[in-house]
Design a protein around this motif. Structure first.
Motif, short mmCIF file in Angstrom:
data_model
loop_
_atom_site.label_atom_id
_atom_site.label_comp_id
_atom_site.label_asym_id
_atom_site.label_seq_id
_atom_site.Cartn_x
_atom_site.Cartn_y
_atom_site.Cartn_z
N SER A 1 -2.24 -1.44 -10.16
CA SER A 1 -2.88 -2.61 -9.53
C SER A 1 -1.99 -3.17 -8.42
O SER A 1 -2.46 -3.57 -7.35
CB SER A 1 -3.22 -3.69 -10.56
OG SER A 1 -2.10 -3.96 -11.34
N GLU A 2 -0.66 -3.15 -8.66
CA GLU A 2 0.27 -3.62 -7.63
C GLU A 2 0.20 -2.68 -6.41
O GLU A 2 0.19 -3.12 -5.26
CB GLU A 2 1.68 -3.61 -8.22
CG GLU A 2 2.67 -4.54 -7.59
CD GLU A 2 4.09 -4.32 -8.15
OE1 GLU A 2 5.03 -4.59 -7.41
OE2 GLU A 2 4.23 -3.84 -9.30
N SER B 1 -3.42 -1.35 2.54
CA SER B 1 -4.32 -2.07 3.44
C SER B 1 -5.75 -1.54 3.30
O SER B 1 -5.96 -0.35 3.03
CB SER B 1 -3.84 -1.85 4.88
OG SER B 1 -4.87 -2.16 5.79
N PRO C 1 -9.36 -1.89 -5.57
CA PRO C 1 -9.47 -3.32 -5.89
C PRO C 1 -10.65 -3.62 -6.81
O PRO C 1 -10.63 -4.59 -7.56
CB PRO C 1 -9.69 -3.99 -4.53
CG PRO C 1 -9.27 -2.98 -3.53
CD PRO C 1 -9.41 -1.63 -4.13
N ASN D 1 -7.53 1.59 0.48
CA ASN D 1 -6.74 0.89 -0.54
C ASN D 1 -7.09 1.35 -1.95
O ASN D 1 -7.04 0.60 -2.90
CB ASN D 1 -6.90 -0.64 -0.42
CG ASN D 1 -8.35 -1.05 -0.43
OD1 ASN D 1 -9.24 -0.21 -0.47
ND2 ASN D 1 -8.59 -2.35 -0.38
N ARG E 1 -2.81 -3.42 -4.36
CA ARG E 1 -2.66 -4.68 -3.59
C ARG E 1 -1.82 -4.47 -2.35
O ARG E 1 -1.99 -5.13 -1.33
CB ARG E 1 -2.01 -5.76 -4.47
CG ARG E 1 -3.03 -6.59 -5.26
CD ARG E 1 -2.42 -7.91 -5.74
NE ARG E 1 -1.21 -7.74 -6.54
CZ ARG E 1 -1.21 -7.45 -7.84
NH1 ARG E 1 -2.36 -7.30 -8.48
NH2 ARG E 1 -0.08 -7.31 -8.50
N LEU E 2 -0.87 -3.54 -2.42
CA LEU E 2 0.04 -3.30 -1.28
C LEU E 2 -0.59 -2.41 -0.21
O LEU E 2 -0.06 -2.28 0.90
CB LEU E 2 1.33 -2.64 -1.79
CG LEU E 2 2.27 -3.58 -2.57
CD1 LEU E 2 3.22 -2.79 -3.45
CD2 LEU E 2 3.06 -4.44 -1.58
#
Ligand SMILES: Cc1cc2nc3c(=O)[nH]c(=O)nc-3n(C[C@H](O)[C@H](O)[C@H](O)COP(=O)(O)OP(=O)(O)OC[C@H]3O[C@@H](n4cnc5c(N)ncnc54)[C@H](O)[C@@H]3O)c2cc1C
Length: 324
Positions: A13-14, A20, A181, A209, A17-18
């Motif tokens: 999940s991290e 784009s 996401p 992403n 998030r990082l």
């Protein structure tokens, strides 16, 4: 190399998030055997590189006999070839991986990176993009196209899909798990590959992403399989043509067949013509030869790659005989 920020998250999940939501701004990093070269050549110039190496649950090989094999995307080729279950139940994958001639690539390259590696086409690698055109003309069709596609090559994207493992996985009916996401989605592996139609699009349906987390391969006893590659020489290079075949037999009669061609189209290319030429037939050399002939019925070679048509005939025939 253009300076970039390096992130090393420990969870998927991290990582997501990082990344784009726009291609080009960030890139995921696995073994780096492809990405680093692209960055050194300024073909990829991300502002941030997101390493997946510390995400423990992206690694590992789990077989549930009679059900499926699950391979984490960060599993290396070497880990796959050293796994006893894979060696016993999926010899076709071992066959495909062992033909990647370089120890270094097998040590560092991951199965996820293998699926998502970028085309080896020299126009792309020289910075002309995935749809290379000059004065409105397709550069590959009008240029040096000796290694280019002989199927699906009517547009500007007539380079070939590079992975030599993907055709075998697709022939086995593999699926790909993608995490983004909005959570996890699982698609048939062949749907991961696409021919870009517009500048800015990629050759994979993965979103910018999202990350590939796992390859899931159904396990069924009694499926025969083989991959046959035609290589120019025994060096560390890509094959010119390959065919991956799975066959389900009843006695000598072919109940079902999958034939996936590699290095001949911008995506791993299913040969429905070859499959139709096999189903219901007795498995012998004539049938294999007829399937090879059927496989090239709709080939559209370019000015310099007609030789690939004959190589495709041969690869299909020999893959079938080897599977048998
Ligand atoms: C000389 C040479 C010969 C080769 N011969 C062959 C061959 O015969 N057959 C063959 O199949 N390959 C061949 N390769 C390519 C090799 O298999 C790939 O470089 C390797 O598999 C890439 O894996 P990696 O883990 O190093 O990926 P990386 O280089 O880290 O990544 C490659 C791409 O995939 C993306 N990516 C990687 N993992 C993920 C993930 N989990 N989620 C989202 N995006 C991800 C990266 O962002 C990058 O765009 C060859 C390469 C060389 C240099």
């Amino acid at each position: 190399m253009q300076p970039f920020e390096y992130a090393s998250p420990t969870s998927r999940s991290e990582a997501v998030r990082l990344l784009s939501p726009r291609w080009g701004e960030t890139e995921a990093l696995a073994g780096g055997t492809d990405l680093l070269g692209l960055m050194k050549d300024y073909v990829c110039t991300p502002k941030r590189v997101v390493s997946l190496k510390r995400i423990a649950d992206l690694r590992g090989i789990h077989l549930v006999p009679g059900k499926e094999l699950r391979v984490g995307a960060m599993t290396t080729y070497r880990e796959l070839t050293e796994n006893e279950s894979v060696r016993r139940h999926f010899p076709v994958l071992i066959q495909a991986i062992e033909r990647i001639r370089s120890e270094q690539l097998r040590n560092m390259g991951s199965i996820g990176g293998g699926m998502l590696q970028r085309p080896r086409d020299w126009y792309f690698r020289l910075g002309y993009g995935l749809l290379p055109e000059k004065d409105g003309q397709a550069m590959i069709a009008n240029g040096d196209n000796r290694y280019a596609a002989i199927f699906g090559n009517s547009g500007s994207a007539s380079w070939v899909s590079p992975s030599t493992i993907a055709p075998a996985l697709i022939a086995l009916g593999a699926r790909a798990a993608l995490y983004g996401p909005r959570g996890l989605r699982v698609i048939d592996l062949d749907r991961l590959f696409t021919t870009p139609a517009q500048p800015g699009e990629r050759e994979h349906t993965l979103r910018p992403n999202e990350i590939l987390t796992e390859i899931i391969v159904p396990h069924r006893e009694g499926i025969r399989s083989a991959v046959y590659e035609v290589r120019q020489k025994e060096a560390s290079d890509y094959p010119l043509v390959l065919a991956a075949v799975t066959l389900e037999l009843r006695g000598r009669s072919i109940r079902s067949a999958r034939v996936i061609l590699g290095q001949v189209a911008p995506v791993p290319w299913p040969s429905h013509e070859a499959e139709s030429a096999l189903v219901g037939k007795t498995l012998n050399e004539e049938t294999a030869e007829a399937a090879g002939e059927a496989a090239v019925t709709h080939a559209t070679p370019l000015s310099m790659n007609r030789y690939k048509v004959q190589l495709t005939r041969v690869a299909v025939k020999r893959a079938i005989l080897e599977a048998a």
